[in-house]
Scaffold this active site. Structure first.
Site, mmCIF file in Angstrom:
data_model
loop_
_atom_site.group_PDB
_atom_site.id
_atom_site.type_symbol
_atom_site.label_atom_id
_atom_site.label_comp_id
_atom_site.label_asym_id
_atom_site.label_seq_id
_atom_site.Cartn_x
_atom_site.Cartn_y
_atom_site.Cartn_z
ATOM 1 N N ASP A 174 -2.561 5.105 4.472
ATOM 2 C CA ASP A 174 -1.938 3.978 4.012
ATOM 3 C C ASP A 174 -0.948 2.608 5.013
ATOM 4 O O ASP A 174 -0.164 2.557 5.758
ATOM 5 C CB ASP A 174 -1.461 5.260 3.105
ATOM 6 C CG ASP A 174 0.304 4.702 2.091
ATOM 7 O OD1 ASP A 174 0.330 3.585 1.839
ATOM 8 O OD2 ASP A 174 1.038 5.042 1.495
ATOM 9 N N ASP A 175 -1.323 1.789 4.113
ATOM 10 C CA ASP A 175 -0.963 0.600 5.102
ATOM 11 C C ASP A 175 -1.030 -0.405 6.221
ATOM 12 O O ASP A 175 -0.734 -0.650 6.882
ATOM 13 C CB ASP A 175 0.968 0.812 4.837
ATOM 14 C CG ASP A 175 1.873 0.517 3.720
ATOM 15 O OD1 ASP A 175 1.120 0.963 2.891
ATOM 16 O OD2 ASP A 175 2.339 0.675 3.393
ATOM 17 N N CYS A 218 1.040 1.032 -3.714
ATOM 18 C CA CYS A 218 -0.366 2.052 -2.999
ATOM 19 C C CYS A 218 -0.507 3.074 -4.687
ATOM 20 O O CYS A 218 -1.651 3.130 -4.103
ATOM 21 C CB CYS A 218 1.464 2.931 -2.749
ATOM 22 S SG CYS A 218 1.503 3.033 -1.364
ATOM 23 N N ARG A 255 -4.586 3.233 -5.490
ATOM 24 C CA ARG A 255 -5.004 4.497 -5.577
ATOM 25 C C ARG A 255 -5.766 5.296 -6.982
ATOM 26 O O ARG A 255 -7.317 5.595 -7.428
ATOM 27 C CB ARG A 255 -3.793 6.269 -5.506
ATOM 28 C CG ARG A 255 -3.043 5.881 -3.679
ATOM 29 C CD ARG A 255 -2.019 5.758 -3.770
ATOM 30 N NE ARG A 255 -1.566 5.899 -2.500
ATOM 31 C CZ ARG A 255 -2.133 5.909 -1.006
ATOM 32 N NH1 ARG A 255 -2.648 7.293 -1.206
ATOM 33 N NH2 ARG A 255 -1.590 5.316 -0.339
ATOM 34 N N LYS A 295 -1.741 12.049 0.760
ATOM 35 C CA LYS A 295 -0.405 10.951 0.016
ATOM 36 C C LYS A 295 -1.224 11.590 -1.735
ATOM 37 O O LYS A 295 -2.852 10.548 -1.434
ATOM 38 C CB LYS A 295 -0.360 9.700 0.001
ATOM 39 C CG LYS A 295 0.323 9.610 -0.969
ATOM 40 C CD LYS A 295 1.419 8.161 0.218
ATOM 41 C CE LYS A 295 1.719 6.836 -0.769
ATOM 42 N NZ LYS A 295 2.456 6.073 -0.039
ATOM 43 N N HIS A 351 0.469 10.632 -5.088
ATOM 44 C CA HIS A 351 1.749 9.026 -5.195
ATOM 45 C C HIS A 351 0.204 8.279 -6.747
ATOM 46 O O HIS A 351 1.411 7.208 -7.562
ATOM 47 C CB HIS A 351 1.265 7.763 -4.344
ATOM 48 C CG HIS A 351 2.324 7.231 -4.669
ATOM 49 N ND1 HIS A 351 2.799 6.247 -3.683
ATOM 50 C CD2 HIS A 351 3.536 7.160 -5.543
ATOM 51 C CE1 HIS A 351 3.941 5.874 -4.330
ATOM 52 N NE2 HIS A 351 4.568 6.541 -5.023
ATOM 53 N N SER A 379 5.139 8.840 -1.514
ATOM 54 C CA SER A 379 5.708 8.481 -0.132
ATOM 55 C C SER A 379 5.826 8.751 0.324
ATOM 56 O O SER A 379 7.592 9.395 -0.021
ATOM 57 C CB SER A 379 6.019 6.630 -0.704
ATOM 58 O OG SER A 379 4.828 5.803 -1.149
ATOM 59 N N HIS A 408 2.191 3.888 6.400
ATOM 60 C CA HIS A 408 2.777 3.675 6.327
ATOM 61 C C HIS A 408 4.352 4.212 6.712
ATOM 62 O O HIS A 408 4.774 5.427 7.539
ATOM 63 C CB HIS A 408 3.221 4.613 4.573
ATOM 64 C CG HIS A 408 4.402 3.738 3.230
ATOM 65 N ND1 HIS A 408 5.435 5.177 3.703
ATOM 66 C CD2 HIS A 408 4.033 3.555 2.499
ATOM 67 C CE1 HIS A 408 6.037 4.281 2.810
ATOM 68 N NE2 HIS A 408 5.295 3.354 1.686
ATOM 69 N N ASP A 465 -5.415 1.150 1.564
ATOM 70 C CA ASP A 465 -4.788 1.315 0.132
ATOM 71 C C ASP A 465 -4.021 0.124 -0.262
ATOM 72 O O ASP A 465 -4.651 -0.911 -0.975
ATOM 73 C CB ASP A 465 -3.853 2.249 -0.228
ATOM 74 C CG ASP A 465 -2.734 2.068 0.576
ATOM 75 O OD1 ASP A 465 -2.543 1.391 1.742
ATOM 76 O OD2 ASP A 465 -1.810 2.640 -0.086
ATOM 77 N N ASN A 466 -3.636 -0.437 0.858
ATOM 78 C CA ASN A 466 -3.413 -2.207 1.153
ATOM 79 C C ASN A 466 -2.771 -2.443 2.157
ATOM 80 O O ASN A 466 -3.640 -2.314 2.986
ATOM 81 C CB ASN A 466 -2.197 -2.258 -0.106
ATOM 82 C CG ASN A 466 -1.124 -1.433 0.230
ATOM 83 O OD1 ASN A 466 -0.488 -0.330 -0.159
ATOM 84 N ND2 ASN A 466 -0.270 -1.743 1.956
ATOM 85 N N LYS A 482 0.762 -6.422 3.128
ATOM 86 C CA LYS A 482 1.002 -5.817 1.961
ATOM 87 C C LYS A 482 1.713 -6.376 0.592
ATOM 88 O O LYS A 482 3.280 -7.082 0.848
ATOM 89 C CB LYS A 482 1.650 -4.421 2.042
ATOM 90 C CG LYS A 482 2.078 -3.599 1.491
ATOM 91 C CD LYS A 482 2.663 -2.203 2.050
ATOM 92 C CE LYS A 482 3.183 -1.418 0.880
ATOM 93 N NZ LYS A 482 4.278 -0.162 1.479
HETATM 94 MG MG MG Z 1 0.014 1.773 0.417
#
Ligand code: MG
Length: 471
Positions: free
Chosen positions: A33-34, A73, A77, A130, A132, A155, A233, A285-286, A306
């Site tokens: 994540d991130d 996010c 996904r 996660k 989301h 998150s 994240h 994811d980003n 992001k």
């Molecule tokens: Mg993310």
């Protein structure tokens, strides 16, 4: 002839004897994540130590132009799990970029996830980490093809307890470490809350233990493990074994623990003799959340991070590993998380949905080293709007978000054109010298908008207002 027959018998024998079947490989998706494009040694990071990911990249395939489905996010996904741009399933919207603890919606039940596709072939499926895509029971992983779920439903910074320090204001201090009890985030097992607030200090370690247990329990049948880390994240949390270890500081500690986790997963596959019949994908994811300063990651040579549709927002560090399938090397063709569904369906001899528009490509030719990636275009969506289109090396921006505080749209007086091979950082705008390329990419974007027009009730023009700038 005799030799051919003998080798055929040997092949059948090996297939029957080996754990798992070659026509039903196991799949593991490790989704950070991130995590930024520049955060791994294999992608040029000089300070964060990632020996397990280094080895994974050496033994596997590094993709240098691999895109997440969206720079934030929730839609990212949705795109990965359904093989469709998130505009098609309502998971991107101009109003709210992602789902929140008070959201009443989630990924619609009619959407078909990778887990549901693989269920046709009796895969055991687990989501760890996660989610989301909706925290209400009807939207949880167990309603979308996963046999089990263990993780946080949104998150890790959501549901900050009133009066707790504002993390954003603390990030001038690179060593600031939040109290996990300041974030009232639930840890869930299937559809039950088992811990609240979740103890996020140990969350990467506990996700890893769950992942290893799942692989061990299902080693005799095909399985799909979706391991979606809730870090890096913000707020950053890390186990005591890793805290204070990295030259990069707290963010580096977090990545080094995720690297340890990758090592645990791959080691489990080797120990159980499953490596040759498993494909593991590591991606993000980003891009990095740059407004959090040293608490966010790095996009390396890419512009912005992001939330933006610059390369730093969506081009993510990606490695495919699978000694029985994946030819080691570097792939410079394009790929996307949107392509995983078609690719896994092909490798598992399962059917991808045919009753709806799909956006993914089967990446198998590139994975096995028999051809280039079939993906030659990519469309950059965020917050319900088409921001940019890429074809070959060319990328045309219609809308842009501010590079660091991405909540702000940047006014543009004309679409901007970049050549991503000669100008990886999107630094040199060349629309005036290449009017035909601008015209061609505008036409491709218009065709894509028409193709997705039935996905939203709004009129086409409302979805891309500055299209009046088209030439
Ligand atoms: Mg993310």
């Amino acid at each position: 002839m005799k030799l051919k027959l003998l080798s055929l018998i040997a092949l059948i024998g090996a297939t029957l004897l080996s754990p798992g079947r070659a026509d039903q490989p196991n799949f593991v998706v490790i989704f950070c994540d991130d995590l930024g494009y520049g955060d791994l040694r294999a992608f040029g990071n000089p300070t964060i130590k990632t020996p397990h990911l280094d080895r994974m990249a050496e033994e596997g395939q590094k993709w240098t132009q691999f895109y997440s489905a969206d720079p934030i996010c929730t839609p990212s996904r949705a795109g990965l799990l359904t093989g469709r741009y998130p505009i098609r399933n309502g998971m991107t919207s101009p109003k709210r970029g992602v789902l929140f603890p008070d959201s009443s919606l989630g990924l619609p039940a009619v959407e078909v996830t990778i887990a549901e596709v693989l269920k046709q072939r009796d895969y055991a499926t687990a989501a760890v980490g996660k989610w989301h895509l909706g925290h209400l029971p009807q939207y949880l992983p167990t309603a979308q093809g996963f046999d089990s779920y263990y993780g946080i439903p949104y998150s890790n910074d959501m549901a900050r307890i009133k009066g707790a320090p504002n993390y954003r204001q603390q990030t001038d201090d690179p060593d600031y470490y939040a109290d996990t009890n300041d974030f009232d985030v639930p840890l869930m097992e299937n559809d039950r809350v088992i811990e609240q607030p979740a103890n996020q200090n140990t969350i990467t370690r506990r996700y890893t233990e769950r992942a290893v247990e799942f692989i061990e329990a299902h080693q005799k049948q095909p399985f799909f493990l979706y391991l979606a880390h809730s870090l890096p994240h913000i707020p950053l949390f890390v186990s005591t074994d890793f805290r204070g270890q990295s030259r990069r500081g707290l963010y580096g500690d977090v990545i080094e623990e995720i690297d340890w986790s990758v090592g645990q997963v791959l080691e489990t596959l080797r120990r159980l003799d499953l490596a040759k019949n498993t494909v593991v994908v590591f991606t993000s994811d980003n891009g990095p959340w740059l407004s959090f300063k040293t608490h966010g990651g790095s996009a390396g040579p890419l512009r912005a991070g992001k939330g933006t549709t610059f390369e730093g927002g969506q081009r993510v560090p990606t490695v495919f590993w699978g000694p029985g399938f994946v030819k080691p090397g570097v792939v410079d063709g394009m790929g996307s998380t949107i392509d995983l569904l078609e690719t896994f369906a092909h490798l598992a001899h399962a059917d991808a949905p045919t009753d709806r528009k799909m956006d993914g490509y089967d990446l198998t030719p590139a994975l096995i080293g028999k051809g280039p990636s079939p993906r030659e275009e990519f469309f950059y969506w965020t917050m319900g709007k088409l921001h940019a289109a890429r074809s070959g090396p060319w990328k045309l921006h219609f809308l842009q978000r501010e590079a660091v505080q991405y909540s702000r749209l940047v006014p543009m007086d004309h679409p901007e054109l970049y050549h991503l091979e000669k100008d990886i950082s999107e630094a040199y705008e060349v629309s005036t010298t290449h009017p035909q390329i601008v015209k061609d990419l505008t036409a491709k974007a218009e065709a894509h908008l028409e193709d997705t027009a039935d996905s939203l009730p709004e009129q086409l023009s409302a979805r891309i207002p500055n299209f009046k700038y088209r030439r």
